[in-house]
Design a protein around this motif. Structure first.
Motif, mmCIF file in Angstrom:
data_model
loop_
_atom_site.group_PDB
_atom_site.id
_atom_site.type_symbol
_atom_site.label_atom_id
_atom_site.label_comp_id
_atom_site.label_asym_id
_atom_site.label_seq_id
_atom_site.Cartn_x
_atom_site.Cartn_y
_atom_site.Cartn_z
ATOM 1 N N SER A 166 0.860 -1.178 0.000
ATOM 2 C CA SER A 166 0.000 0.000 0.000
ATOM 3 C C SER A 166 0.902 1.236 0.000
ATOM 4 O O SER A 166 2.057 1.163 0.447
ATOM 5 C CB SER A 166 -0.912 0.002 1.234
ATOM 6 O OG SER A 166 -1.919 0.982 1.125
ATOM 7 N N LEU A 168 2.818 4.427 1.133
ATOM 8 C CA LEU A 168 3.274 5.021 2.384
ATOM 9 C C LEU A 168 4.025 6.298 2.054
ATOM 10 O O LEU A 168 4.731 6.384 1.050
ATOM 11 C CB LEU A 168 4.193 4.058 3.148
ATOM 12 C CG LEU A 168 3.623 2.699 3.553
ATOM 13 C CD1 LEU A 168 4.653 1.904 4.357
ATOM 14 C CD2 LEU A 168 2.327 2.845 4.347
ATOM 15 N N ALA A 174 0.410 12.505 3.593
ATOM 16 C CA ALA A 174 -0.808 11.716 3.753
ATOM 17 C C ALA A 174 -2.005 12.603 4.069
ATOM 18 O O ALA A 174 -3.141 12.306 3.665
ATOM 19 C CB ALA A 174 -0.617 10.677 4.856
ATOM 20 N N VAL A 237 3.395 -3.211 3.821
ATOM 21 C CA VAL A 237 3.132 -2.469 5.061
ATOM 22 C C VAL A 237 3.641 -3.199 6.288
ATOM 23 O O VAL A 237 4.239 -2.585 7.186
ATOM 24 C CB VAL A 237 1.609 -2.200 5.192
ATOM 25 C CG1 VAL A 237 1.321 -1.468 6.508
ATOM 26 C CG2 VAL A 237 1.126 -1.373 4.010
ATOM 27 N N LEU A 244 5.865 3.304 10.677
ATOM 28 C CA LEU A 244 4.526 3.811 10.985
ATOM 29 C C LEU A 244 4.384 4.162 12.461
ATOM 30 O O LEU A 244 3.788 5.176 12.826
ATOM 31 C CB LEU A 244 3.480 2.768 10.591
ATOM 32 C CG LEU A 244 3.371 2.481 9.088
ATOM 33 C CD1 LEU A 244 2.603 1.201 8.844
ATOM 34 C CD2 LEU A 244 2.705 3.645 8.371
ATOM 35 N N ARG A 251 0.153 5.795 6.407
ATOM 36 C CA ARG A 251 -0.579 5.070 5.354
ATOM 37 C C ARG A 251 -1.888 5.797 5.073
ATOM 38 O O ARG A 251 -2.820 5.756 5.878
ATOM 39 C CB ARG A 251 -0.849 3.643 5.808
ATOM 40 C CG ARG A 251 -1.632 2.811 4.800
ATOM 41 C CD ARG A 251 -1.835 1.392 5.312
ATOM 42 N NE ARG A 251 -2.618 0.594 4.363
ATOM 43 C CZ ARG A 251 -2.908 -0.685 4.514
ATOM 44 N NH1 ARG A 251 -2.496 -1.323 5.606
ATOM 45 N NH2 ARG A 251 -3.620 -1.332 3.616
ATOM 46 N N GLU A 254 -6.505 2.449 2.639
ATOM 47 C CA GLU A 254 -6.616 1.058 3.075
ATOM 48 C C GLU A 254 -6.409 0.091 1.913
ATOM 49 O O GLU A 254 -6.052 -1.072 2.123
ATOM 50 C CB GLU A 254 -7.975 0.816 3.729
ATOM 51 C CG GLU A 254 -8.080 -0.549 4.381
ATOM 52 C CD GLU A 254 -9.343 -0.697 5.221
ATOM 53 O OE1 GLU A 254 -9.514 -1.773 5.818
ATOM 54 O OE2 GLU A 254 -10.148 0.257 5.255
ATOM 55 N N GLU A 256 -4.958 -2.190 -0.883
ATOM 56 C CA GLU A 256 -3.662 -2.845 -0.964
ATOM 57 C C GLU A 256 -3.681 -3.871 -2.084
ATOM 58 O O GLU A 256 -4.746 -4.252 -2.583
ATOM 59 C CB GLU A 256 -3.310 -3.518 0.365
ATOM 60 C CG GLU A 256 -4.293 -4.571 0.808
ATOM 61 C CD GLU A 256 -4.007 -5.087 2.212
ATOM 62 O OE1 GLU A 256 -3.315 -4.402 2.977
ATOM 63 O OE2 GLU A 256 -4.489 -6.188 2.531
ATOM 64 N N ARG A 298 -3.021 -4.108 10.179
ATOM 65 C CA ARG A 298 -3.676 -3.102 9.353
ATOM 66 C C ARG A 298 -4.271 -1.991 10.213
ATOM 67 O O ARG A 298 -4.159 -0.809 9.901
ATOM 68 C CB ARG A 298 -4.771 -3.760 8.493
ATOM 69 C CG ARG A 298 -5.454 -2.790 7.547
ATOM 70 C CD ARG A 298 -6.533 -3.482 6.719
ATOM 71 N NE ARG A 298 -5.974 -4.485 5.839
ATOM 72 C CZ ARG A 298 -6.111 -5.789 6.021
ATOM 73 N NH1 ARG A 298 -6.781 -6.242 7.067
ATOM 74 N NH2 ARG A 298 -5.585 -6.645 5.174
ATOM 75 N N ALA A 301 -1.531 0.310 11.442
ATOM 76 C CA ALA A 301 -1.002 1.165 10.387
ATOM 77 C C ALA A 301 -1.941 2.329 10.109
ATOM 78 O O ALA A 301 -1.518 3.483 9.978
ATOM 79 C CB ALA A 301 -0.779 0.345 9.108
ATOM 80 N N LEU A 302 -3.241 2.025 10.038
ATOM 81 C CA LEU A 302 -4.203 3.079 9.753
ATOM 82 C C LEU A 302 -4.359 4.037 10.928
ATOM 83 O O LEU A 302 -4.511 5.241 10.751
ATOM 84 C CB LEU A 302 -5.558 2.456 9.397
ATOM 85 C CG LEU A 302 -5.584 1.700 8.047
ATOM 86 C CD1 LEU A 302 -6.888 0.945 7.885
ATOM 87 C CD2 LEU A 302 -5.384 2.671 6.890
ATOM 88 N N THR A 305 -1.726 6.622 10.909
ATOM 89 C CA THR A 305 -2.025 7.687 9.966
ATOM 90 C C THR A 305 -3.001 8.676 10.577
ATOM 91 O O THR A 305 -2.848 9.885 10.485
ATOM 92 C CB THR A 305 -2.615 7.099 8.661
ATOM 93 O OG1 THR A 305 -1.673 6.189 8.116
ATOM 94 C CG2 THR A 305 -2.918 8.200 7.666
#
Length: 309
Positions: A166, A168, A174, A237, A244, A251, A254, A256, A298, A301-302, A305
């Motif tokens: 995904s 980055l 971002a 990721v 991250l 990121r 979402e 990927e 996931r 990571a989100l 962000t």
């Protein structure tokens, strides 16, 4: 016909004298007298029925028979020495040579190596990083961890896990990327795999803009360029969780795409040693444990962000 029984000391004396072409230097190396070296060599020559040296005014010259024997003995003594060096703390230490694609080594393997070392202190692990181009036989590797589809000629491959990719980028970048279409105004950092960005845009249901600019042969280089603010990188990721977590990367989407998996490989012709089996068992178990919680990765990571916005 019975072979003559040759004392090891005589072979060692000859090998040392042959390397130095000097009885005196051989005597110093082996901590004996020159007369003892001479006696051992003479005894060896008598047992073999050949002359191994010719004596000349300036020292020694190997005969054809002596020259043929030297490399065999040198190799044998070196192998004996290497094996004996592996006995430490009353245990046999086996050396294991593993080639690892750099992204996997830094982003996943290295943080976990202490666990392997604690379980297998007798394995002397040697890691050699690469950019996914590896020659198991040519580089003298026991195992290699690669990225791809698992199809390598004359190779046994065992899948570890997939690594969905995904975009980055820096958190401030971002912040302005509300949709995949907004990537059109960004520098999209590229690897040598030309289809990665088009496949991601297809998964994100957005048109892929023209791709320009320099290409890089490792994801680590792409990540560093993105973290320095030079563009957006398409990266696996799960292997850049540290970036991250510390806020160097974020990121924005979402969406990927999967372009391959990581595999543990060895040559078909290579019978697994105890160290190879130990590393394989540990690695597969660790990969399975990590693969059981991909949703948590996931989410982390989100959320990283979200916190940067």
């Amino acid at each position: 016909m019975d072979r003559p029984q040759i004392p090891l000391n005589a072979l060692r004396a000859f090998e040392s004298a042959a390397r130095h072409l000097s009885l005196t230097r051989a005597a110093v190396e082996l901590c004996v007298t020159q007369a003892a070296i001479s006696h051992q060599i003479k005894s060896l020559e008598e047992r073999l029925g050949v002359n191994l040296f010719r004596r000349v005014p300036r020292g020694l010259v190997l005969t054809d028979e002596g020259a043929a024997l030297v490399p065999v003995l040198t190799t044998a003594f070196d192998r004996m020495s290497d094996t004996l060096d592996r006995f430490m703390d009353g245990r046999f230490h086996e050396t294991l040579h593993v080639g690892v694609v750099g992204t996997f080594a830094v982003g996943w393997l290295m943080p976990r190596l202490r666990a392997f070392e604690a379980l297998h202190p007798s394995v002397d692990l040697r890691i050699y990083t690469n950019n996914n181009r590896v020659d198991l036989a040519g580089e003298g590797l026991d195992l290699a961890i690669r990225f791809g589809d698992g199809s390598w000629r004359a190779t046994v491959a065992e899948r570890l896990f997939s690594a969905p990719m995904s975009p980055l980028c820096r958190p401030e970048v971002a912040h302005v990327l509300a949709s995949p279409q907004h990537l059109e105004g960004q520098a999209l950092l590229r690897s040598y795999r030309a289809d990665e960005w088009p496949r991601w845009f297809e998964a994100a249901q957005a048109p892929c803009p023209p791709l320009r600019g320099p290409m890089f042969d490792t994801s680590l280089a792409l990540a560093e360029m993105a973290a320095a603010g030079h563009g957006v990188a398409l990266l696996p990721v799960r292997l850049f969780a540290t970036y991250l977590e510390n806020g160097r990367l974020a990121r924005p989407f979402e969406a990927e795409v999967e372009t391959g998996s990581y595999w543990l490989t060895r040559l078909h012709s290579r019978e697994p040693s105890p160290a190879m089996r130990a590393f394989r068992e540990w690695l597969v178990d660790a990969a399975r444990a990590a693969d059981e919680r991909p949703d948590l990765l996931r989410e982390n990571a989100l959320s990283a962000t979200d916190q940067s916005l």
